[in-house]
Structure formats: C-alpha cells, structure tokens
Write an enzyme that holds these catalytic residues in place. Structure first.
Site, PDB file in Angstrom:
ATOM      1  N   ASN A 148       0.906  -1.639  -0.330  1.00  0.00           N
ATOM      2  CA  ASN A 148       0.012  -0.021   0.258  1.00  0.00           C
ATOM      3  C   ASN A 148       0.999   0.572  -0.087  1.00  0.00           C
ATOM      4  OD1 ASN A 148      -2.779   1.165   0.655  1.00  0.00           O
ATOM      5  ND2 ASN A 148      -1.359   2.283   2.097  1.00  0.00           N
ATOM      6  N   GLU A 149       0.702   2.412  -1.172  1.00  0.00           N
ATOM      7  CA  GLU A 149       1.623   3.539  -1.007  1.00  0.00           C
ATOM      8  C   GLU A 149       3.120   3.232  -0.898  1.00  0.00           C
ATOM      9  OE1 GLU A 149      -1.961   6.397  -0.330  1.00  0.00           O
ATOM     10  OE2 GLU A 149      -1.153   5.606   1.205  1.00  0.00           O
ATOM     11  N   CYS A 157      18.036   4.090   6.234  1.00  0.00           N
ATOM     12  CA  CYS A 157      19.610   4.829   6.173  1.00  0.00           C
ATOM     13  C   CYS A 157      19.894   4.081   6.967  1.00  0.00           C
ATOM     14  CB  CYS A 157      19.153   6.545   6.419  1.00  0.00           C
ATOM     15  SG  CYS A 157      18.313   7.441   5.416  1.00  0.00           S
ATOM     16  N   GLU A 300      -7.707   4.979  -4.528  1.00  0.00           N
ATOM     17  CA  GLU A 300      -8.313   5.505  -3.794  1.00  0.00           C
ATOM     18  C   GLU A 300      -8.637   7.081  -4.021  1.00  0.00           C
ATOM     19  OE1 GLU A 300      -6.253   5.471   0.317  1.00  0.00           O
ATOM     20  OE2 GLU A 300      -5.608   4.116   0.379  1.00  0.00           O
ATOM     21  N   GLN A 348      -8.889   9.003  12.203  1.00  0.00           N
ATOM     22  CA  GLN A 348     -10.616   8.199  12.258  1.00  0.00           C
ATOM     23  C   GLN A 348     -10.944   9.677  12.043  1.00  0.00           C
ATOM     24  OE1 GLN A 348      -9.085   9.875  16.842  1.00  0.00           O
ATOM     25  NE2 GLN A 348      -9.794   7.671  16.704  1.00  0.00           N
TER      26      GLN A 348
END
Length: 588
Positions: A148-149, A157, A300, A348
């Site tokens: 996801n994304e 790093c 989305e 939320q």
C-alpha cells in the site's frame, strides 16, 4: 476504427476485519444501492490473517469473499506487507528502518520496514503466495494490489541500506572503483575512495550531488524489487487476475520511478491514490497514470474531508469533480476511500462515504449521484500534445545546487499552462512516447540521455514540434555539468548555443518584449541559424534572445525557451507553437 473504452468499475476500500459480521450484509446491500461493484480489501490485515508465527486465521476472509460474491461485488485483494505485525518485529527487529537522524522508525505507524531487508522481502512474498494459493481462483476476485503506497516518504538510512548501496554501486560500475571515482569527480573535496566499503550514504548535510542521485536510483531499484518479489509469488500460483500497486502524490516524495515500476515488476495496471490539492493537480496525475501503457485505476479517491484538508465551507461538487476528471482523463476504475469512517487510530478523521455512525447521509447521497454521472462519462481523446516527465531529472534537480522542486514546477507551471491550450495532455515518461505526439513540451530535462536526444530529433525530422526550455541536457548521468551544455547535436537541431546561465532571485523575474516573464533560471543564447521570436527587454543582457525557433525541411520545428515563465506564460508559449502549425483552435 475507434475502440470504445472498457466499462468503468466503481468501488471503495472496505475493512471487514473492523466490523461485526452482521454488519457486512448491511454494508454490502448499501454498496449495491450506491452502484459499487468492487471492494478493495486487506492491505492492513496481516495481523488479522496471521496473529502469530504459526497461527493463521483465514475463516473471516473466506466468508467475506463468499458474501461479496453472493452480492455481485468483486474484490481487489491487497497484500498486507505495508504493516508487518508486532510478532514479526519481535522476531526480526532490524526490519524497522533507520531514519536519517539515526532514530529507528517505531512500530505503530505503517511502512515500518526496510526494502533492503532481504528476509522481510521473502516473508512478504511468502504471504503473497499464501493469498494467491488460497484465493487465486475465487470467483469474486478481480485483481491484486501489492502493498500500500510503496515507500511513502520513508527512506531507510541504516547499515542495511549502506551495504545495499555499496553493492549496487559495485554492480553499476562493474566493480571498477576508479571508474566510479572518475565519473563522479571525487577528487573534489578529497572524496576519492580506495574501497567500496568507505562509501557513505549521502544523507547528512551537504553531500555530493552525484552520489545523492545514485542513492535515489538505488532506492528506487530496491523498492521495485520488493514489489516484483510479490508479483512473482502471486503469478507462481497461476493467478490470472491483473496485478497493480497504488502510488501516492509527489508530496510524499518521488522515491520510485513509476514507469520503471510498471515495466519491471511488472504490473498489469497502474494505480494512483487521488488526494490532489486542486483539479489541475489531479488531472496531471490522471494524465500521467493513463500514459503508462497499461490500464489506469484510481485505487483511492478521497470521498470526504481529511483533517485539515477541505474542511467546511466545502465545495459540494468536489467529489463529483474529482471523480469525473479521473474518468475523463482515462481511469478505468475509481474506488473511493474509505467506505466508512474508522473510529480508531490515525485515520479516524478521514472522511468517508458513511460517517462514524454507519448510516447513509449527505456524502452517501453525493456519491450515489456522482456514480450515476460516472456511468455516462467517457474519456477525452488524446490531442497529440505531450509533456516530458522523468524521475531521474526530478532527483537531479532535488540534489543539485539549484534545488528546484521538479514536481511542483511541472504541475503548477508547465502542466497547468498546457491545460490552457488542450483539455488532455499525454505525459511522456519514456523517449519512445514522443513518437505518438505532434507537439512535445520538454521542460526541466536537465540530465543528458542519448535515447531522449534521439527521440527529440526523430520527432522534429518527422514533422513534429518540440519546445525545450532552459537547462536542457545541462548535466550528465552523475549530476555534473557538461562543458557544452546542450551538446553539438542539439545545438545543430535548435540553431543555438547556450552561452551563460543566470539564477533569478525568487522574488524577481526577467521580462521579455512580448510580456513573458522568466522565473527561476534564464539563459543567454548565441543564435546561429534560428529565428528569434522573443527577446529579453531587461535583465543582465537586454535584447538577447529569449525564445527561438528553427524550422526544418520536414515541416517540423525546434523551439527553445531560454527561461521558465509562469503557467499563463506557458499557455502563451504553447499557443505560439500550435498557431505555427495551424492548430490555434486545438482547445476546441
């Protein structure tokens, strides 16, 4: 013969693991009422599917897949690798990435993993294989989403990243350390290395722009490999459905080359999560997505306010405008996010089709109305006008001394200006894309690339129009300035030479005699055999050429703008080009 577009899929993101089972039936009924036919499921469900190392719970997802099928709704099933569960972090704590300041990203957010962690890549691929084996032949399944994304704004790093980068460099330079040092000019500031193990991650303070560019390329390659491992795992289960992954807006960063991701994963569809801040920004992403050579989905589509984004007073037509823009610019699927407001956790406050109470309200009825319009909405045809867009150029600008925000300038200055001339823009992310154009606009193309040079020449020779702008091919593949900025071949094509570059102060501009105002950077040109269209009227060298054109026997022309106007100026520039070829009414 014109091929009609495929039927539009409309859907939403749904989290069955959040809700009691009696609620599933009520939601599925409401979804049918809203004319939804696809649900995106599972991207954060690893802990629900595998509560412990040897404990699996498939029953709830089995049941939901069956219930969705009974209601005539298909499933876009996601692999849950964006959120490794707590038990997995206990087993392998070095999955968590190390930030640039040395801190460790904590469990409890998402994307709390490193793409350089080979064992986690294998575990994520194994989970994808389990899903493929169990659901690959389920009649409700219409496609797969990987993770996801990917990446978001997370860059590891730590020691894993440094070791991976050093190995990546060894492969890139065929284990010839001297070639690497020479290519980057590492005699500067005594940076010449005698061992690959000495090479640091270029993440702190002022660091070599060439090394920074190479680290960006390395990170992109590792993210693509992470995705590709899951694609392969699903394919090995003989799953016939299309596979995609959802990409996010550039304010999350540009760490992954999307075109390379599509080609090398490989993906069957390109998907984008649309949280654009304006209609023209959204249209840019849609045109970019639909130019990837595979079907384009919006996985989305923001369905309501999110925190400080678009609170009241709101535009009541925003959802309709954003969704119809997506369809007009080529989307074959539009999935709202989310179906219902989530009462827990970090999202939320994210608006949804249903409020927290789960009852149909204002937004539900807006979405129903929007969907009715979407069913009759058709994609706009391509206009043959394109805009070049390249990730390597973005990385070079980001890490060069000028530090220009490539994505912001491309969207707000160049693409927005093009929308003043044409309703749809073909975004060219590969040199071969230029072959389908009549007019190519190529701004901010700072990194020399022989394939792009050849494609530009072919377009002009075949009768097309090319407009390049300041800094074209000024840098080499390692982010160093070339001694001859344009290069002899391009100088011959455009009939000019770049004599000098000028950085313009942020609150200033250089004005031209036709009213154009150049911002950011400007160049002083020596004109050989091109026509001067516009001259500077002020600045450090008034009366020198600001816009030139060299006509070619093919009917094509090579235009060169020695600076960067604002978006209104870009509209005027492109109108000059279209007028020159008899297309002044293209916007009609």
């Amino acid at each position: 013969m014109h091929t009609p577009p495929p039927p539009l899929r409309i859907g939403a993101s749904y989290y069955p693991e959040h809700w009691p089972r009696p609620r599933w039936h009520e939601d599925l009924q409401l979804m049918k009422e809203a004319d939804l036919d696809v649900l995106r499921v599972g991207e954060f469900a690893w802990a629900a599917l595998q509560p412990g190392p040897e404990h699996w719970d498939w029953e709830w997802l089995d049941q939901f897949m069956d219930d969705a099928h009974e209601h005539g709704i298909q499933i876009l099933l996601c692999t849950p690798s964006a959120c490794p569960p707590p038990w997995l972090i206990d087993l392998e704590p070095d999955i968590l990435p190390q930030m640039a300041d040395g801190s460790i990203k904590s469990l409890g957010a998402r994307r709390h993993y490193s793409p350089f962690h080979a064992a986690y890549r294998d575990r994520a691929a194994a989970m994808a294989a389990q899903l493929g084996q169990r659901y690959g032949q389920h009649p409700a399944l219409m496609g797969w989403q990987i993770d996801n994304e990917l990446c978001g704004n997370i860059t590891d790093c730590g020691p894993l990243a440094q070791a991976a980068f050093q190995q990546w460099l060894r492969q890139r330079f065929n284990d010839h350390l001297d070639d690497f040092c020479t290519a980057l000019g590492l005699h500067f500031w005594s940076q010449r290395y005698s061992s690959w193990d000495q090479i640091p991650l270029p993440i702190q303070g002022s660091h070599h722009p060439g090394l920074k560019l190479l680290f960006q390329e390395c990170c992109s390659d590792y993210w693509i490999a992470f995705c590709a491992a899951q694609v392969q795992a699903i394919r090995e289960q003989n799953c016939p459905q299309p596979i995609t992954t959802n990409c996010y807006a550039f304010n999350f960063g540009m760490a992954i080359d999307w075109r390379q991701l599509v080609e090398e994963a490989p993906l069957d569809c390109f998907s984008f999560d649309n949280y654009a801040r304006s209609a023209h920004e959204a249209c840019f992403y849609h045109d970019l997505g639909s130019s990837m050579g595979v079907p384009y989905w919006i996985t989305e589509q923001q369905s309501g306010p999110y925190g400080a984004n678009y609170p009241w007073p709101e535009d009541p037509l925003r959802v309709t405008t954003m969704a119809t823009n997506g369809r007009e610019h080529g989307a074959e699927a539009i999935l709202y996010f989310p179906w219902r407001q989530i009462p827990w956790g970090q999202e939320q406050e994210h608006g949804a089709i249903l409020d927290h109470n789960g009852k149909p309200g204002l937004q539900f009825h807006r979405v129903c109305s929007t969907n009715a319009q979407l069913r009759n909405c058709k994609p706009l045809p391509p206009q043959g006008i394109g805009l070049a867009f390249c990730w390597r150029d973005s990385w070079a600008w980001q890490h060069a001394g000028l530090k220009i925000s490539y994505a912001e300038e491309m969207i707000e200055r160049c693409y927005r200006g093009l929308l003043g001339v044409t309703p749809r823009v073909e975004i060219c992310t590969h040199p071969d894309d230029l072959a389908r154009l009549r007019i190519a606009i190529i701004p901010l193309k700072c990194v020399y690339d022989a394939a792009w040079e050849a494609a530009i020449i072919r377009l002009v020779v075949s009768g097309g129009q090319v407009l390049c702008c300041a800094h074209t091919f000024a840098r080499d593949a390692y982010n160093a300035y070339r001694s001859q900025y344009l290069g002899r071949t391009m100088e011959d094509l455009f009939g000019i030479q770049v004599n000098r570059r000028i950085r313009i102060r942020n609150d200033a501009a250089i004005t031209c005699d036709d009213g154009l105002r150049m911002h950011m950077v400007a160049e002083i040109l020596d004109v050989d055999d091109a026509e001067i269209i516009t001259r500077y009227s002020d600045g450090p060298q008034p009366h020198s050429a600001a816009l030139t054109r060299k006509d070619h026997a093919s009917g094509g022309a090579a235009w060169y703008c020695a600076g960067y106007p604002d978006h209104h100026g870009f509209t005027a520039l492109v109108q000059r080009v279209t007028t020159h070829v008899g297309n002044a009414d293209v916007s009609q």
